[in-house]
Design a protein around this motif. Sequence first.
Motif, PDB file in Angstrom:
ATOM      1  N   LYS A   4       0.823  -1.212   0.000  1.00 53.63           N
ATOM      2  CA  LYS A   4       0.000   0.000   0.000  1.00 53.63           C
ATOM      3  C   LYS A   4       0.859   1.264   0.000  1.00 53.63           C
ATOM      4  N   ALA A   5       0.265   2.360  -0.427  1.00 52.36           N
ATOM      5  CA  ALA A   5       0.906   3.677  -0.323  1.00 52.36           C
ATOM      6  C   ALA A   5      -0.187   4.685  -0.008  1.00 52.36           C
ATOM      7  N   SER A  76       3.327   1.575  12.347  1.00 48.28           N
ATOM      8  CA  SER A  76       2.075   0.820  12.313  1.00 48.28           C
ATOM      9  C   SER A  76       1.578   0.673  10.870  1.00 48.28           C
ATOM     10  N   ALA A  77       1.805   1.688  10.033  1.00 51.49           N
ATOM     11  CA  ALA A  77       1.407   1.580   8.621  1.00 51.49           C
ATOM     12  C   ALA A  77       2.251   0.514   7.913  1.00 51.49           C
ATOM     13  N   ALA A  78       3.546   0.451   8.234  1.00 50.29           N
ATOM     14  CA  ALA A  78       4.410  -0.559   7.607  1.00 50.29           C
ATOM     15  C   ALA A  78       3.921  -1.962   7.953  1.00 50.29           C
ATOM     16  N   ALA A  79       3.452  -2.135   9.190  1.00 50.69           N
ATOM     17  CA  ALA A  79       2.937  -3.451   9.612  1.00 50.69           C
ATOM     18  C   ALA A  79       1.679  -3.820   8.827  1.00 50.69           C
ATOM     19  N   GLN A  80       1.016  -2.817   8.239  1.00 49.70           N
ATOM     20  CA  GLN A  80      -0.177  -3.082   7.421  1.00 49.70           C
ATOM     21  C   GLN A  80       0.161  -3.178   5.932  1.00 49.70           C
ATOM     22  N   GLY A  81       1.453  -3.217   5.617  1.00 52.26           N
ATOM     23  CA  GLY A  81       1.855  -3.397   4.217  1.00 52.26           C
ATOM     24  C   GLY A  81       2.127  -2.107   3.468  1.00 52.26           C
ATOM     25  N   MET A  82       2.180  -0.980   4.181  1.00 45.70           N
ATOM     26  CA  MET A  82       2.448   0.284   3.484  1.00 45.70           C
ATOM     27  C   MET A  82       3.945   0.418   3.212  1.00 45.70           C
ATOM     28  N   ILE A  83       4.289   0.765   1.977  1.00 47.80           N
ATOM     29  CA  ILE A  83       5.709   0.921   1.623  1.00 47.80           C
ATOM     30  C   ILE A  83       6.095   2.386   1.438  1.00 47.80           C
ATOM     31  N   GLY A 120      11.848  -0.534   6.406  1.00 46.35           N
ATOM     32  CA  GLY A 120      12.037  -0.290   4.972  1.00 46.35           C
ATOM     33  C   GLY A 120      11.038   0.689   4.387  1.00 46.35           C
ATOM     34  N   ILE A 121      10.123   1.204   5.207  1.00 43.64           N
ATOM     35  CA  ILE A 121       9.117   2.148   4.686  1.00 43.64           C
ATOM     36  C   ILE A 121       9.785   3.474   4.297  1.00 43.64           C
ATOM     37  N   GLU A 122       9.251   4.112   3.263  1.00 46.79           N
ATOM     38  CA  GLU A 122       9.721   5.433   2.817  1.00 46.79           C
ATOM     39  C   GLU A 122       8.665   6.463   3.172  1.00 46.79           C
ATOM     40  N   GLY A 123       9.083   7.684   3.497  1.00 48.92           N
ATOM     41  CA  GLY A 123       8.108   8.724   3.787  1.00 48.92           C
ATOM     42  C   GLY A 123       8.588  10.097   3.360  1.00 48.92           C
ATOM     43  N   LEU A 265      -6.295   5.599  -2.357  1.00 52.05           N
ATOM     44  CA  LEU A 265      -7.048   5.383  -1.116  1.00 52.05           C
ATOM     45  C   LEU A 265      -6.226   5.857   0.066  1.00 52.05           C
ATOM     46  N   ASN A 266      -6.871   6.567   0.985  1.00 51.08           N
ATOM     47  CA  ASN A 266      -6.147   7.214   2.084  1.00 51.08           C
ATOM     48  C   ASN A 266      -6.982   7.241   3.361  1.00 51.08           C
ATOM     49  N   SER A 267      -6.282   7.463   4.499  1.00 48.92           N
ATOM     50  CA  SER A 267      -6.976   7.374   5.791  1.00 48.92           C
ATOM     51  C   SER A 267      -7.252   8.734   6.435  1.00 48.92           C
ATOM     52  N   ASP A 268      -6.635   9.824   5.946  1.00 45.21           N
ATOM     53  CA  ASP A 268      -6.916  11.200   6.392  1.00 45.21           C
ATOM     54  C   ASP A 268      -6.498  11.464   7.845  1.00 45.21           C
ATOM     55  N   ASP A 269      -7.359  11.131   8.804  1.00 47.61           N
ATOM     56  CA  ASP A 269      -7.051  11.274  10.245  1.00 47.61           C
ATOM     57  C   ASP A 269      -7.438   9.947  10.902  1.00 47.61           C
ATOM     58  N   PRO A 270      -6.664   8.879  10.642  1.00 45.62           N
ATOM     59  CA  PRO A 270      -7.153   7.510  10.857  1.00 45.62           C
ATOM     60  C   PRO A 270      -7.846   7.199  12.190  1.00 45.62           C
ATOM     61  N   PRO A 271      -7.220   7.445  13.375  1.00 40.03           N
ATOM     62  CA  PRO A 271      -7.909   7.005  14.594  1.00 40.03           C
ATOM     63  C   PRO A 271      -9.179   7.806  14.888  1.00 40.03           C
ATOM     64  N   PHE A 272      -9.261   9.027  14.378  1.00 42.53           N
ATOM     65  CA  PHE A 272     -10.477   9.820  14.603  1.00 42.53           C
ATOM     66  C   PHE A 272     -11.659   9.226  13.843  1.00 42.53           C
ATOM     67  N   PHE A 273     -11.359   8.572  12.725  1.00 41.43           N
ATOM     68  CA  PHE A 273     -12.421   7.985  11.916  1.00 41.43           C
ATOM     69  C   PHE A 273     -12.446   6.463  12.071  1.00 41.43           C
ATOM     70  N   GLN A 274     -11.764   5.991  13.124  1.00 39.22           N
ATOM     71  CA  GLN A 274     -11.649   4.553  13.390  1.00 39.22           C
ATOM     72  C   GLN A 274     -11.304   3.782  12.126  1.00 39.22           C
ATOM     73  N   THR A 275     -10.270   4.287  11.441  1.00 42.79           N
ATOM     74  CA  THR A 275      -9.812   3.606  10.239  1.00 42.79           C
ATOM     75  C   THR A 275      -8.294   3.538  10.250  1.00 42.79           C
ATOM     76  N   SER A 276      -7.731   3.030   9.166  1.00 40.45           N
ATOM     77  CA  SER A 276      -6.282   2.914   8.984  1.00 40.45           C
ATOM     78  C   SER A 276      -6.086   2.660   7.503  1.00 40.45           C
ATOM     79  N   ILE A 277      -4.863   2.757   7.028  1.00 44.25           N
ATOM     80  CA  ILE A 277      -4.633   2.497   5.609  1.00 44.25           C
ATOM     81  C   ILE A 277      -5.009   1.036   5.280  1.00 44.25           C
ATOM     82  N   GLY A 278      -4.714   0.128   6.224  1.00 40.29           N
ATOM     83  CA  GLY A 278      -5.077  -1.273   5.999  1.00 40.29           C
ATOM     84  C   GLY A 278      -6.580  -1.441   5.844  1.00 40.29           C
TER      85      GLY A 278
END
Length: 323
Positions: A4-5, A76-83, A120-123, A265-278
């Motif tokens: 994911k990205a 935490s994003a890397a653990a969900q497959g985000m590169i 190994g994640i890039e940001g 696809l994106n999470s915006d403000d993830p914990p506020f919307f109870q979401t994540s990139i995964g």
Amino acid sequence: MVLKAELHCHIEGAASPALVRKKARQNGISIDGLIDANGHYIWNDFTSFLNAYDRAAAVFITEQDYSDLSHDYFSSAAAQGMIYGEIFASPDHAELAGLSYTAYIEALADGIKRAGNETGIEGRIIVTCVRHFGPERAEPVARLLHTHPHPMVTGFGIGGDERMFHPADFARAFQTAADAGMGLTAHAGEFAGPESVRAVLDELDVKRIGHGVRSVEDADLLHRLREEDIVLEVCPGSNVSLGLCSGRDTHPFTALRTAGVRMTLNSDDPPFFQTSIGQEYEEGALAFRLAAVDLVAITHQAIEAAFVDEPTRQRLFQRLFDD
Ligand SMILES: [Zn+2]
């Protein structure tokens, strides 16, 4: 797991309730009424969401706090497959905490690098101004990109209330950022309609739009988005939480996709919307009937539209290809 990205995530809005609790304790700041017994942020409308967001952001004060914040998000994003991920950083928030722009950016970059070494994640970082604070605040922020350049700061954007001011008011700030070599993106077409997206395209010369989902209401605009290869940073979980649509099943994602609009696809403000990139990928797959190959194409699209140097982009494509 599909790689994911993510191109649209506000770093203060990505602060997990667990980290906010820890930093509040360390910094002696009360967070009474901010987090419920289930560990979720408490808010119920746009005003209380903004209030909860600012209270959570206010527990981050020192450079170590901001480094831990970006490290926590990227790990935490890397653990969900985000590169690859780009975060919106808001110098206006850092200023409230009493941190200089340079200290704030260095701290966020340090957290990204630590997470990168471990996973190994890039940001990269997109410096953002706040629309409802007006152009007088935005222009000095854009000038910082010239006076205090940082290799991880590669973009400039604008968030906040899109019903306030006009994009033309920010043209000079965006031109200043473009002259510093920044990629440009602007929030539009979230709460305001297609005219808001059109105004941003006319005035700010952006190649990406934050949200932009209300473009679906205007066939001519859809044609323009396609013709000009504009990429929409779509955040379905955020749109559902803030009441733009009743659920992912009524989200315009599929209509935009059918119209040939480029999207990520994106999470915006993830914990506020109870979401994540995964979760965005997982729930998007179900709601929008996306197969694994479609999800990989979305990641490919994000890397293509990323504000990143070409060698890094090619390395990311290679990781996706090898997977
Ligand atoms: Zn946003």
